[in-house]
Design a protein around this motif. Structure first.
Motif, PDB file in Angstrom:
ATOM      1  N   LEU A   9       0.913  -1.497   0.165  1.00  0.00           N
ATOM      2  CA  LEU A   9       0.034  -0.047  -0.290  1.00  0.00           C
ATOM      3  C   LEU A   9       0.792   1.265  -0.159  1.00  0.00           C
ATOM      4  O   LEU A   9       2.303   1.211   1.143  1.00  0.00           O
ATOM      5  N   GLN A  10       0.689   2.281  -0.965  1.00  0.00           N
ATOM      6  CA  GLN A  10       1.442   3.324  -0.763  1.00  0.00           C
ATOM      7  C   GLN A  10       0.166   4.444  -0.319  1.00  0.00           C
ATOM      8  O   GLN A  10      -1.219   4.471  -0.563  1.00  0.00           O
ATOM      9  N   GLN A  11       0.747   5.541  -0.460  1.00  0.00           N
ATOM     10  CA  GLN A  11      -0.303   7.198  -0.138  1.00  0.00           C
ATOM     11  C   GLN A  11      -1.045   7.160  -1.008  1.00  0.00           C
ATOM     12  O   GLN A  11      -2.356   7.380  -0.870  1.00  0.00           O
ATOM     13  N   SER A  12      -1.119   6.766  -2.655  1.00  0.00           N
ATOM     14  CA  SER A  12      -1.319   7.208  -3.590  1.00  0.00           C
ATOM     15  C   SER A  12      -2.477   6.239  -3.593  1.00  0.00           C
ATOM     16  O   SER A  12      -3.697   6.541  -5.083  1.00  0.00           O
ATOM     17  N   ASP A  43     -11.886  10.442   7.069  1.00  0.00           N
ATOM     18  CA  ASP A  43     -10.876  11.470   7.510  1.00  0.00           C
ATOM     19  C   ASP A  43     -10.728  10.260   8.324  1.00  0.00           C
ATOM     20  O   ASP A  43      -9.126   9.886   8.591  1.00  0.00           O
ATOM     21  N   LYS A  44     -11.031   9.493   9.113  1.00  0.00           N
ATOM     22  CA  LYS A  44     -10.565   8.220   9.384  1.00  0.00           C
ATOM     23  C   LYS A  44     -10.448   6.783   8.979  1.00  0.00           C
ATOM     24  O   LYS A  44      -9.180   6.216   9.360  1.00  0.00           O
ATOM     25  N   ILE A  45     -10.855   6.999   7.609  1.00  0.00           N
ATOM     26  CA  ILE A  45     -10.264   5.878   6.600  1.00  0.00           C
ATOM     27  C   ILE A  45      -8.568   6.279   6.692  1.00  0.00           C
ATOM     28  O   ILE A  45      -7.780   5.165   6.177  1.00  0.00           O
ATOM     29  N   ARG A  46      -8.658   7.441   6.308  1.00  0.00           N
ATOM     30  CA  ARG A  46      -7.626   7.877   5.855  1.00  0.00           C
ATOM     31  C   ARG A  46      -6.017   7.947   6.534  1.00  0.00           C
ATOM     32  O   ARG A  46      -5.349   8.001   6.288  1.00  0.00           O
ATOM     33  N   SER A  47      -6.531   8.406   7.760  1.00  0.00           N
ATOM     34  CA  SER A  47      -5.662   8.773   8.880  1.00  0.00           C
ATOM     35  C   SER A  47      -5.303   6.940   8.987  1.00  0.00           C
ATOM     36  O   SER A  47      -3.973   6.906   9.392  1.00  0.00           O
ATOM     37  N   SER A  48      -5.633   5.648   9.312  1.00  0.00           N
ATOM     38  CA  SER A  48      -5.776   4.906   9.347  1.00  0.00           C
ATOM     39  C   SER A  48      -4.906   3.650   8.440  1.00  0.00           C
ATOM     40  O   SER A  48      -3.834   3.634   8.880  1.00  0.00           O
ATOM     41  N   LEU A  49      -5.167   4.357   7.082  1.00  0.00           N
ATOM     42  CA  LEU A  49      -4.040   3.612   6.176  1.00  0.00           C
ATOM     43  C   LEU A  49      -3.104   4.413   6.539  1.00  0.00           C
ATOM     44  O   LEU A  49      -2.035   3.486   6.386  1.00  0.00           O
ATOM     45  N   ILE A  50      -2.902   5.575   6.631  1.00  0.00           N
ATOM     46  CA  ILE A  50      -1.205   6.535   6.248  1.00  0.00           C
ATOM     47  C   ILE A  50      -0.433   5.897   8.073  1.00  0.00           C
ATOM     48  O   ILE A  50       0.629   5.519   7.584  1.00  0.00           O
ATOM     49  N   GLU A  51      -0.930   5.655   9.023  1.00  0.00           N
ATOM     50  CA  GLU A  51      -0.753   4.706  10.363  1.00  0.00           C
ATOM     51  C   GLU A  51      -0.250   3.627   9.654  1.00  0.00           C
ATOM     52  O   GLU A  51       0.754   3.505   9.618  1.00  0.00           O
ATOM     53  N   GLN A  52      -0.633   2.859   8.908  1.00  0.00           N
ATOM     54  CA  GLN A  52      -0.241   1.504   8.413  1.00  0.00           C
ATOM     55  C   GLN A  52       0.886   1.987   7.723  1.00  0.00           C
ATOM     56  O   GLN A  52       1.900   1.021   7.706  1.00  0.00           O
ATOM     57  N   ILE A  53       0.728   2.562   6.526  1.00  0.00           N
ATOM     58  CA  ILE A  53       1.894   3.077   6.248  1.00  0.00           C
ATOM     59  C   ILE A  53       2.934   3.327   6.916  1.00  0.00           C
ATOM     60  O   ILE A  53       4.114   2.537   6.589  1.00  0.00           O
ATOM     61  N   MET A  55       4.408   2.850  10.099  1.00  0.00           N
ATOM     62  CA  MET A  55       4.241   2.142  11.218  1.00  0.00           C
ATOM     63  C   MET A  55       5.209   1.473  11.122  1.00  0.00           C
ATOM     64  O   MET A  55       5.737   0.386   9.476  1.00  0.00           O
ATOM     65  N   PRO A  56       6.373   1.458  11.605  1.00  0.00           N
ATOM     66  CA  PRO A  56       7.591   0.467  11.711  1.00  0.00           C
ATOM     67  C   PRO A  56       7.036  -0.681  11.316  1.00  0.00           C
ATOM     68  O   PRO A  56       6.630  -1.742  11.870  1.00  0.00           O
ATOM     69  N   GLU A  57       8.468  -1.773  10.421  1.00  0.00           N
ATOM     70  CA  GLU A  57       7.660  -2.932  10.569  1.00  0.00           C
ATOM     71  C   GLU A  57       7.864  -3.704  10.734  1.00  0.00           C
ATOM     72  O   GLU A  57       6.916  -4.646  10.760  1.00  0.00           O
ATOM     73  N   GLU A  58       8.711  -3.319  12.269  1.00  0.00           N
ATOM     74  CA  GLU A  58       8.742  -4.653  13.363  1.00  0.00           C
ATOM     75  C   GLU A  58       7.201  -4.657  14.342  1.00  0.00           C
ATOM     76  O   GLU A  58       7.167  -5.466  15.074  1.00  0.00           O
ATOM     77  N   ASP A  59       6.645  -3.924  13.933  1.00  0.00           N
ATOM     78  CA  ASP A  59       5.240  -3.058  14.612  1.00  0.00           C
ATOM     79  C   ASP A  59       4.294  -3.595  14.188  1.00  0.00           C
ATOM     80  O   ASP A  59       3.118  -3.450  14.347  1.00  0.00           O
ATOM     81  N   LYS A  60       4.660  -3.836  12.521  1.00  0.00           N
ATOM     82  CA  LYS A  60       2.884  -4.349  12.155  1.00  0.00           C
ATOM     83  C   LYS A  60       2.323  -5.593  12.126  1.00  0.00           C
ATOM     84  O   LYS A  60       2.699  -6.388  12.443  1.00  0.00           O
ATOM     85  N   SER A  61       1.015  -5.074  12.244  1.00  0.00           N
ATOM     86  CA  SER A  61       0.337  -6.272  12.761  1.00  0.00           C
ATOM     87  C   SER A  61      -0.409  -6.384  11.130  1.00  0.00           C
ATOM     88  O   SER A  61      -1.653  -7.232  11.875  1.00  0.00           O
ATOM     89  N   SER A  62      -0.925  -4.901  10.378  1.00  0.00           N
ATOM     90  CA  SER A  62      -1.432  -5.590   9.444  1.00  0.00           C
ATOM     91  C   SER A  62      -0.761  -4.968   8.059  1.00  0.00           C
ATOM     92  O   SER A  62       0.114  -4.216   8.110  1.00  0.00           O
ATOM     93  N   LEU A  63      -1.277  -5.259   6.794  1.00  0.00           N
ATOM     94  CA  LEU A  63      -0.306  -5.280   5.363  1.00  0.00           C
ATOM     95  C   LEU A  63      -1.283  -4.690   4.520  1.00  0.00           C
ATOM     96  O   LEU A  63      -1.618  -6.062   4.187  1.00  0.00           O
ATOM     97  N   ALA A  64      -1.622  -4.212   3.835  1.00  0.00           N
ATOM     98  CA  ALA A  64      -2.708  -4.245   2.730  1.00  0.00           C
ATOM     99  C   ALA A  64      -1.211  -4.563   0.960  1.00  0.00           C
ATOM    100  O   ALA A  64      -0.597  -4.177   1.416  1.00  0.00           O
ATOM    101  N   MET A  65      -1.828  -5.457   0.339  1.00  0.00           N
ATOM    102  CA  MET A  65      -1.017  -5.501  -0.855  1.00  0.00           C
ATOM    103  C   MET A  65      -2.279  -4.771  -1.676  1.00  0.00           C
ATOM    104  O   MET A  65      -3.002  -5.492  -1.820  1.00  0.00           O
ATOM    105  N   VAL A  66      -1.621  -3.860  -2.553  1.00  0.00           N
ATOM    106  CA  VAL A  66      -2.747  -3.788  -3.962  1.00  0.00           C
ATOM    107  C   VAL A  66      -2.368  -4.368  -5.638  1.00  0.00           C
ATOM    108  O   VAL A  66      -1.446  -4.624  -5.204  1.00  0.00           O
TER     109      VAL A  66
END
Length: 175
Positions: A9-12, A43-53, A55-66
């Protein structure tokens, strides 16, 4: 049918995801088992996705592949509740109905599961679509997932509570 590629997932991609969740017809969302009253704001969807992007790799509990078809991002496979070295729960979505029923969902899932298994050293991936939503069932069984059981649960934070879901599991050693 053209071949798709996947990427993280990317900001775009954020506006396409916002548009998918907030611009899809109500009957389509209900057909996936979504509780329309639980849809977050843009706004909530945007902020959640930006937070996921971010987040440091070692802390990720979710990941989206586009999934990308040519130059167009067309959908996502997301893995949530990752327990590294063990398991994660996958969801899959093709954003534009013109992209559905062309084999892209299966390509996206196959590429994504291989990535998830390797990146998080998973032993199994679980997917629990609403039992009355036929599209993911076909994709999952074709991709090698095994129907383990049907039971009542709330499979995601946007979902109708206590819905009948079909629990599919894919083990690393069955690939």
């Amino acid at each position: 049918m053209s071949n798709i590629i996947i990427r993280e997932l990317q900001q775009s991609d954020i506006e396409a995801i916002v548009n998918y969740w907030l611009g899809s017809p109500d009957d389509y969302l209900i057909g996936m088992g979504v509780d329309l009253n639980k849809l977050p704001t843009a706004d909530k969807i945007r902020s959640s996705l930006i937070e996921q992007i971010n987040m440091p790799e070692e802390d990720k509990s979710s990941l989206a592949m586009v999934a990308v078809n040519g130059q167009e991002a067309i959908g996502q496979c997301i893995i949530v509740d990752i327990c590294k070295g063990k398991s994660g729960y996958m969801h899959l979505h093709l954003w534009d109905k013109k992209q559905r029923r062309k084999g892209y969902g299966l390509q996206m899932v196959r590429l994504s599961i291989a990535y998830f298994f390797d990146k998080f050293d998973l032993q199994k991936i679980i997917c629990e679509p609403w039992s009355q939503n036929p599209s993911p069932h076909k994709v999952l069984t074709t991709a090698g997932f095994i129907l383990e059981k049907e039971y009542r649960t709330t499979p995601g934070f946007l979902c109708v509570e206590n819905q009948l879901v079909s629990r599919y599991v894919l083990s690393r050693n069955s690939m």
